[in-house]
Design a protein around this motif. Structure first.
Motif, PDB file in Angstrom:
ATOM      1  N   PRO A  56      33.527  29.206  41.155  1.00 41.52           N
ATOM      2  CA  PRO A  56      33.441  30.674  41.093  1.00 41.52           C
ATOM      3  C   PRO A  56      32.744  31.283  42.298  1.00 41.52           C
ATOM      4  N   SER A  57      31.881  30.528  42.990  1.00 37.12           N
ATOM      5  CA  SER A  57      31.146  31.098  44.121  1.00 37.12           C
ATOM      6  C   SER A  57      32.063  31.395  45.298  1.00 37.12           C
ATOM      7  N   THR A  58      33.273  30.832  45.280  1.00 35.04           N
ATOM      8  CA  THR A  58      34.203  31.068  46.393  1.00 35.04           C
ATOM      9  C   THR A  58      35.140  32.243  46.134  1.00 35.04           C
ATOM     10  N   TRP A  59      35.086  32.803  44.944  1.00 37.62           N
ATOM     11  CA  TRP A  59      35.997  33.894  44.606  1.00 37.62           C
ATOM     12  C   TRP A  59      35.462  35.225  45.163  1.00 37.62           C
ATOM     13  N   LYS A  60      36.334  35.990  45.768  1.00 42.23           N
ATOM     14  CA  LYS A  60      35.951  37.330  46.196  1.00 42.23           C
ATOM     15  C   LYS A  60      37.205  38.189  46.370  1.00 42.23           C
ATOM     16  N   CYS A  61      37.022  39.474  46.260  1.00 40.59           N
ATOM     17  CA  CYS A  61      38.126  40.418  46.412  1.00 40.59           C
ATOM     18  C   CYS A  61      38.614  40.381  47.865  1.00 40.59           C
ATOM     19  N   GLN A  62      39.918  40.186  48.049  1.00 42.70           N
ATOM     20  CA  GLN A  62      40.457  40.082  49.400  1.00 42.70           C
ATOM     21  C   GLN A  62      40.479  41.428  50.115  1.00 42.70           C
ATOM     22  N   ALA A  63      40.266  42.527  49.352  1.00 46.50           N
ATOM     23  CA  ALA A  63      40.253  43.858  49.973  1.00 46.50           C
ATOM     24  C   ALA A  63      38.847  44.324  50.290  1.00 46.50           C
ATOM     25  N   SER A  64      37.922  44.146  49.353  1.00 45.82           N
ATOM     26  CA  SER A  64      36.580  44.710  49.532  1.00 45.82           C
ATOM     27  C   SER A  64      35.498  43.673  49.738  1.00 45.82           C
ATOM     28  N   TRP A  75      40.296  39.767  39.594  1.00 43.62           N
ATOM     29  CA  TRP A  75      41.539  39.504  38.871  1.00 43.62           C
ATOM     30  C   TRP A  75      42.514  38.772  39.799  1.00 43.62           C
ATOM     31  N   LEU A  76      43.136  37.729  39.258  1.00 45.38           N
ATOM     32  CA  LEU A  76      44.073  36.893  40.005  1.00 45.38           C
ATOM     33  C   LEU A  76      45.495  37.317  39.694  1.00 45.38           C
ATOM     34  N   ASN A  77      46.257  37.651  40.735  1.00 49.94           N
ATOM     35  CA  ASN A  77      47.668  37.969  40.551  1.00 49.94           C
ATOM     36  C   ASN A  77      48.431  36.672  40.327  1.00 49.94           C
ATOM     37  N   LEU A  78      49.139  36.583  39.210  1.00 42.99           N
ATOM     38  CA  LEU A  78      49.789  35.337  38.818  1.00 42.99           C
ATOM     39  C   LEU A  78      51.071  35.071  39.590  1.00 42.99           C
ATOM     40  N   SER A  79      51.514  36.006  40.418  1.00 39.35           N
ATOM     41  CA  SER A  79      52.724  35.786  41.219  1.00 39.35           C
ATOM     42  C   SER A  79      52.413  35.264  42.610  1.00 39.35           C
ATOM     43  N   TYR A 101      54.882  42.405  41.231  1.00 42.08           N
ATOM     44  CA  TYR A 101      54.084  41.355  40.605  1.00 42.08           C
ATOM     45  C   TYR A 101      53.063  41.985  39.652  1.00 42.08           C
ATOM     46  N   PRO A 102      53.441  42.220  38.402  1.00 39.92           N
ATOM     47  CA  PRO A 102      52.598  43.033  37.517  1.00 39.92           C
ATOM     48  C   PRO A 102      51.496  42.302  36.760  1.00 39.92           C
ATOM     49  N   LEU A 103      51.547  40.981  36.630  1.00 38.77           N
ATOM     50  CA  LEU A 103      50.627  40.285  35.726  1.00 38.77           C
ATOM     51  C   LEU A 103      49.422  39.703  36.461  1.00 38.77           C
ATOM     52  N   VAL A 104      48.227  39.950  35.876  1.00 44.00           N
ATOM     53  CA  VAL A 104      46.980  39.435  36.442  1.00 44.00           C
ATOM     54  C   VAL A 104      46.128  38.863  35.323  1.00 44.00           C
ATOM     55  N   VAL A 105      45.206  37.957  35.683  1.00 47.05           N
ATOM     56  CA  VAL A 105      44.258  37.391  34.737  1.00 47.05           C
ATOM     57  C   VAL A 105      42.862  37.504  35.339  1.00 47.05           C
ATOM     58  N   LYS A 106      41.878  37.770  34.515  1.00 51.20           N
ATOM     59  CA  LYS A 106      40.511  37.928  34.993  1.00 51.20           C
ATOM     60  C   LYS A 106      39.872  36.567  35.213  1.00 51.20           C
ATOM     61  N   LEU A 107      39.474  36.327  36.454  1.00 51.17           N
ATOM     62  CA  LEU A 107      38.805  35.075  36.777  1.00 51.17           C
ATOM     63  C   LEU A 107      37.451  35.026  36.073  1.00 51.17           C
TER      64      LEU A 107
END
Length: 880
Positions: free
Chosen positions: A213-221, A228-232, A263-269
Motif C-alpha cells: 500500500p505504501s507504493t499506491w498514489k494518485c497518478q494525477a495529484s 481507486w483502481l480502474n479495472l480496465s 472504462y467505467p468500473l473502479v475498486v477502492k484500494l
C-alpha cells in the motif's frame, strides 16, 4: 349514583358501576386509516404516554389525545382510552455487551452491522385503560367517572364496539408514523451487479499493481489516500469528495472522462480482501453512477497482479466513512467542535428534536419563542399552567392540532417552562435520549407550513425565509383570533411589530436638484450584501468554517486563508449613494432624468434582524457561498443610519397626487399570482424576498428566467426591496376558481361528499385533488364547521392591514446582540443550521437537541443576527 349498570351484547358483558359511564359508551367510534389519530402526544402540550404515570387520554369519539386536565377543553364529559408507557432497560449478557462495543460498519439503525436501535437497549411496557371523564360541578377540574383496565386478560369483558374502538387507536399508525420507524437504512436495496462487468474492456499495457500500500498514489495529484483502481487500464486516481467537502481529488473520475468514458468500473484500494463481496466497487457509467457488485472482480484483479487471497483491508469503505461522517458530525467553528462544551438544561434551555431537515425551524423557533424575545414569551409561553392559558380556552383538541396560535403556545410553553428538560443526571449520558424529554415540533411545523410549496416538504429550507413566513402567519392568526387575547380586543399588536421598520429613500433629480423623499413599506429583516471588494486577508489563520470529517486525511489538509470584512462596510454599502438612470419624474411631466438615491432607516424597532447575504450566483447559475469572516460587534450604534427626513432649505419636489409610481412595476391583479416555487428558486439565488416578488409580478408570476433578467435590470431601483402589499403578491387564495372537471371527478370517485364540499376543499388546497381528498376525510366529523372556518378565513385582515393600524416603535439607535443563527453548507437550502443565544451573561448553543454553554460563539460566521434596542432591555412592551 352507585347503582351498577351493564352494557350487553350477544357474547360479552362489560360491567360498569355508573349509569353516566354507560351513557358514554355508545359514543365510541372505530378509527379508519383516513382518521387523524393522535395517540402519541397531547394536542395542547408535549406530554406523551411516557411523561407521567397518567400518560395521555385519547378521545374515542374524536381520536384526539391530550393530558387528562385538558381532555374536556370543549366538552363536559367524554369516553377515553388512557395510554401509559414506560421504557425499561433490557438485561444484557456478555455477548450483547461485546457486540454493542463494536463500531458500526453499515449506515443503518437496527440492522446487522449498523447502529443499535432503541429496541435493542430498552423494552417498552404499555398499559391501557378505558376511562370516563366529566367536569366537576364548578367546571374548574376534571373528575374520573370510572376507569377500567384494558389488557389481554380483560378485553374479553368489553363489547365488540368498544374493543374495536380501543384496538383501532392502539394499533393506528398515528400522526407520527414516519418518525416512529425504528429501522432505517439509506441503501435499502443491495448494490446491483454492474452490466459492464462481464464485457469490461481490458487494456493490456503490462501494468502490475504492487501489493504494498505504501507504493499506491494518485497518478494525477500524488495523493496517497482514498485511491481507486480502474479495472480496465490500471490507472490509480483519487476518489470523489464527500458531502462535507473532504475526500479525494476526483482523479479517478477525471480519468474516466478523459478516456472517453470507456472504462467505467473502479475498486477502492485497501478494501480488497479474500471476500471480494465486501470490496468497495463503483461504476462511473451514467446509467449506473453508483456502488455496484462485480462478480468477476478477482479475475480482473489477477490480470493486474493482485491476488485477493493475500490482500488485507487497510482503509475504510465509502459506507463506513459515511457512517463516521454522520456519527461525528463535526461542524468546526459553528458547532464549536472540539470544545469541551458543558451541557445545560432547564427553562429556556430546552432542545428540539430534528424531524429530518428541520434544523432551520428549530433554530428560528428557539430564537423567537424560547425566551429571547420577552414579549413573545409573555404572549405564548411562561404561563403558570397550560390549562389556564388564554389561547387554549374554548377550542377542542381537534381544533388545536391545526390552530397556529395553539401550536405556537404549545411550543413556547415547552421551551420557556423547562417542563420537559432532562435532569442533570442525563445530560452527560451516552444513552439515547429518554422520550420523556424529547420534543418533536411536528404539529407546529405542519400548521406553519400549511400549503406552502416549500415548507410543507421534508427538504431543508432557508431559515431567513422561514422566519419571515412565520411572522406573516402569526400576524394573520393574531388578527383573525384577536378576541382570544384577553384584555386587548381588536387592538392587539401583531408579533411582527416588534421587528418592523421602514426605510426612507432620498432621491435627487439631476435636472433641477429638487429632492423627493419616499418611504418604503414595512419590513422585518434588513438584508445586507457583502461588498467583497472591501474584504481583506489578515495574517492570523482564520477558523475553518466548512463541516469536515475528523479522519486523518482531512487533518493533513492545509487551511485555506479566508478574507475578513467589517460589518460596517456592509452597512455603508447599503446606504451608499447610487445612480438611477432613466428615472421618470412626475413634476417634470414624466420626463426622464438621472437621479441619485440614498436610503436610511426611518425608525429603530425593538428588535433588529440582519440577514447577511453570504450566497451569490455563480457563473453556472448555482448559488455559491462567499467564504468570508464578518467582523461584527456585540454592541451596535445605528444612529448614523437613520433618515433625518426633509431638512430646512431643501428644494423639495412639489406634492404629487397619489398615482401609481411609473418607475415601479404595476402591482398584479388577482388573476396574476406569484408562483411560490418560482419565488423559492429566485431567493435561492441570493436575491431578497421583496425583490423576487416584484420581479415575478412584472413577468407574470412564474417565469424564473424572465424574472432574473428583470432583477438584473431593476435591482438598483429605489423601491426594489419594498414589500408588496398583502393579497397582491400572495399565492393563489381560497377565492380562486377550481376546475369543475376535477370537482365532479372527486364527487364521483369519493362518493360521500357534495359538490360544494369538494369545491371548498379544492379551493383550500389550491386545486390539489389528492390533498383535497385527505382534507375531506380528516374533517368528516364536523365537515360543515370546517368549511365554514375556511370561508371565514377569507375575511381575516391581512398582516399589512394590522401593521398600518399600529404606529411603528422607535427609540435610541443603540443595540446589543442577543442571538444569531449560523448555517453550514453550500447554500441555504441544504446543510445544517445552529442557533446561539444570550442567556444572562453567557452564550448558549442550540444544536437541535444539544444545548450547551457556548465556549466560542461563531460571531464571524452567522447568517442571521438579532439585536435588541438597549433602551428596551428590562422593559418589555406592555401590549404583549
Amino acid at each position: 349514583k352507585n347503582k351498577k349498570a351493564t352494557t350487553t351484547t350477544a357474547t360479552t358483558t362489560l360491567q360498569v358501576s355508573s349509569s353516566t359511564m354507560e351513557d358514554l359508551l355508545p359514543r365510541v367510534r372505530t378509527a379508519t386509516p383516513h382518521d387523524s389519530v393522535l395517540n402519541s402526544e397531547c394536542a395542547f402540550s408535549f406530554h406523551s404516554p411516557f411523561t407521567s404515570d397518567k400518560g395521555i387520554v385519547v378521545n374515542l369519539e374524536t381520536f384526539m389525545g391530550t393530558v387528562e386536565d385538558l381532555a374536556l377543553s370543549a366538552a363536559n364529559d367524554g369516553i377515553f382510552l388512557r395510554i401509559v408507557k414506560k421504557r425499561i432497560p433490557k438485561e444484557t449478557d456478555a455477548m450483547d455487551t461485546e457486540q454493542s462495543s463494536t463500531a458500526p460498519t453499515k449506515l443503518g439503525i437496527g440492522v446487522d452491522g449498523g447502529f443499535a436501535s432503541e429496541n435493542d437497549k430498552f423494552e417498552i411496557v404499555s398499559t391501557y385503560s378505558l376511562v370516563g371523564l366529566k367536569k366537576s360541578e364548578n367546571g374548574k377540574s376534571i373528575e374520573i367517572i370510572e376507569e377500567i383496565p384494558y389488557n389481554d386478560s380483560t378485553k374479553q369483558n368489553f363489547n365488540d364496539e368498544v374493543r374495536k374502538s380501543i384496538d383501532s387507536v392502539i394499533h393506528h399508525s398515528g400522526l407520527a408514523v414516519q418518525q416512529d420507524l425504528s429501522v432505517w437504512q439509506l441503501d435499502e436495496e443491495p448494490n446491483p451487479v454492474s452490466k459492464y462487468s462481464a464485457e469490461l474492456p481490458f487494456v493490456d499495457n503490462c501494468k502490475i499493481i504492487s501489493p504494498d500500500p505504501s507504493t499506491w498514489k494518485c497518478q494525477a495529484s500524488g495523493a496517497t489516500e482514498n485511491l481507486w483502481l480502474n479495472l480496465s487500464d490500471g490507472y490509480i486516481g483519487g476518489g470523489r469528495k464527500n458531502w462535507d467537502g473532504s475526500g479525494g481529488s476526483n482523479g479517478a473520475l477525471d480519468h474516466f472522462i478523459a478516456t472517453g468514458e470507456q472504462y467505467p468500473l473502479v475498486v477502492k484500494l485497501g478494501t480488497i480482501t479474500s471476500d471480494v463481496d465486501v470490496a468497495d466497487c463503483f461504476s462511473y457509467a451514467k446509467d449506473e453512477d453508483g456502488p455496484v457488485k462485480i462478480p468477476n472482480l478477482a479475475e480482473l484483479l489477477k490480470k493486474r497482479g493482485i491476488k485477493v487471497t493475500a490482500m488485507q483491508k487497510t482503509v475504510k469503505s465509502t459506507a463506513e466513512l459515511e457512517v463516521e461522517l454522520n456519527a461525528t458530525y463535526a461542524f468546526d467553528a459553528i458547532t464549536e467542535a472540539g470544545a469541551n462544551l458543558v451541557p445545560v438544561s432547564g427553562p429556556s434551555l430546552q432542545g428540539l428534536q430534528n424531524l429530518g431537515n428541520s434544523c432551520y425551524l428549530n433554530s428560528v423557533a428557539q430564537l423567537l419563542l424560547s425566551g429571547t424575545i420577552p414579549e413573545l414569551s409573555t404572549r405564548y409561553g411562561t404561563s403558570d399552567s397550560a390549562i389556564e392559558h388564554a389561547l387554549f380556552q374554548g377550542i377542542s383538541a381537534k381544533e388545536a392540532t391545526t390552530d397556529l396560535l395553539a401550536q405556537t403556545t404549545k411550543l413556547s410553553l415547552a421551551l420557556t417552562s423547562g417542563a420537559f428538560a432532562p435532569p442533570e443526571s442525563q445530560l452527560n449520558s451516552d444513552e439515547s435520549s429518554d422520550p420523556r424529554y424529547r420534543l418533536q415540533p411536528r404539529m407546529f411545523k405542519h400548521v406553519v407550513a400549511g400549503d406552502h410549496v416549500e415548507f410543507r416538504t421534508g427538504q431543508q429550507q432557508d431559515a431567513a425565509h422561514f422566519a419571515q413566513h412565520l411572522l406573516e402567519q402569526l400576524d394573520l392568526a393574531e388578527r383573525g383570533g384577536a378576541k382570544r387575547f384577553v384584555g386587548y380586543g381588536d387592538d392587539i399588536h401583531p408579533s411582527s411589530y416588534l421587528f418592523s421598520f421602514r426605510t426612507t429613500t432620498r432621491l435627487v433629480c439631476s435636472a433641477d436638484d429638487k429632492i423627493k423623499y419616499k418611504e418604503s413599506a414595512i419590513e422585518t429583516m434588513l438584508s445586507l450584501s457583502i461588498p467583497m471588494e472591501k474584504a481583506v486577508f489578515t495574517e492570523e489563520e482564520p477558523e475553518q468554517k466548512r463541516q469536515k470529517s475528523e479522519d486523518a486525511q482531512t487533518k493533513d489538509e492545509e487551511t485555506k486563508p479566508v478574507p475578513k470584512i467589517c460589518f460596517f462596510d456592509c452597512l455603508n454599502s447599503w446606504v451608499a449613494e447610487t445612480t438611477l438612470h432613466d428615472y421618470r419624474w412626475a413634476h417634470l411631466g414624466n420626463a426622464v432624468a438621472k437621479a441619485t438615491s440614498t436610503t436610511r432607516l426611518s425608525n429603530f424597532p425593538r428588535y433588529l434582524f440582519f440577514q447577511i447575504q453570504r450566497y451569490t450566483m455563480g457563473t453556472d447559475w448555482i448559488p455559491q457561498k462567499l467564504e468570508v469572516d464578518l467582523d461584527i460587534p456585540f454592541e451596535l450604534d445605528m444612529t448614523p443610519y437613520q433618515s433625518k427626513g426633509a431638512e430646512e432649505g431643501e428644494n423639495l419636489v412639489p406634492d404629487e397626487k397619489e398615482e401609481p409610481d411609473t418607475n415601479t412595476i404595476v402591482e398584479q391583479s388577482q388573476d396574476n399570482k406569484i408562483d411560490e416555487n418560482a419565488l423559492a428558486r429566485l431567493m435561492d439565488m441570493g436575491f431578497t424576498m421583496n425583490g423576487c416578488k416584484r420581479a415575478l409580478i412584472a413577468v407574470g408570476g412564474s417565469d424564473v428566467e424572465a424574472a432574473m433578467n428583470w432583477v438584473f435590470e431593476h435591482n438598483m431601483d429605489p423601491d426594489f426591496n419594498d414589500p408588496i402589499s398583502e393579497g397582491v403578491a400572495s399565492a393563489p387564495s381560497n377565492t380562486q376558481d377550481v376546475e369543475e372537471s376535477t370537482v365532479m371527478s372527486l364527487v364521483e370517485n369519493l362518493g360521500c361528499f357534495t359538490v360544494d364540499q369538494v369545491r371548498a376543499a379544492l379551493k383550500h388546497t389550491n386545486g390539489a385533488a389528492d390533498r383535497a381528498a385527505d382534507w375531506l376525510f380528516s374533517h368528516m366529523d364536523d365537515l360543515d364547521s370546517a368549511i365554514a372556518s375556511l370561508t371565514s378565513n377569507d375575511n381575516i385582515p391581512s398582516c399589512s392591514d394590522s401593521a398600518k393600524a399600529v404606529s411603528l416603535d422607535s427609540g435610541e439607535g443603540r443595540y446589543t446582540m442577543i442571538g444569531m443563527i449560523s448555517h453550514i453548507g453550500k447554500n441555504t437550502g441544504s446543510g445544517h443550521y445552529v442557533a446561539h443565544m444570550k442567556r444572562g451573561d453567557k452564550w448558549v448553543i442550540f444544536n437541535d437537541e444539544k444545548v450547551a454553554i457556548s465556549a466560542s460563539p461563531p460571531l464571524a460566521h452567522a447568517y442571521l443576527y438579532l439585536y435588541q434596542r438597549k433602551d428596551t432591555i428590562g422593559s418589555p412592551h406592555t401590549n404583549y
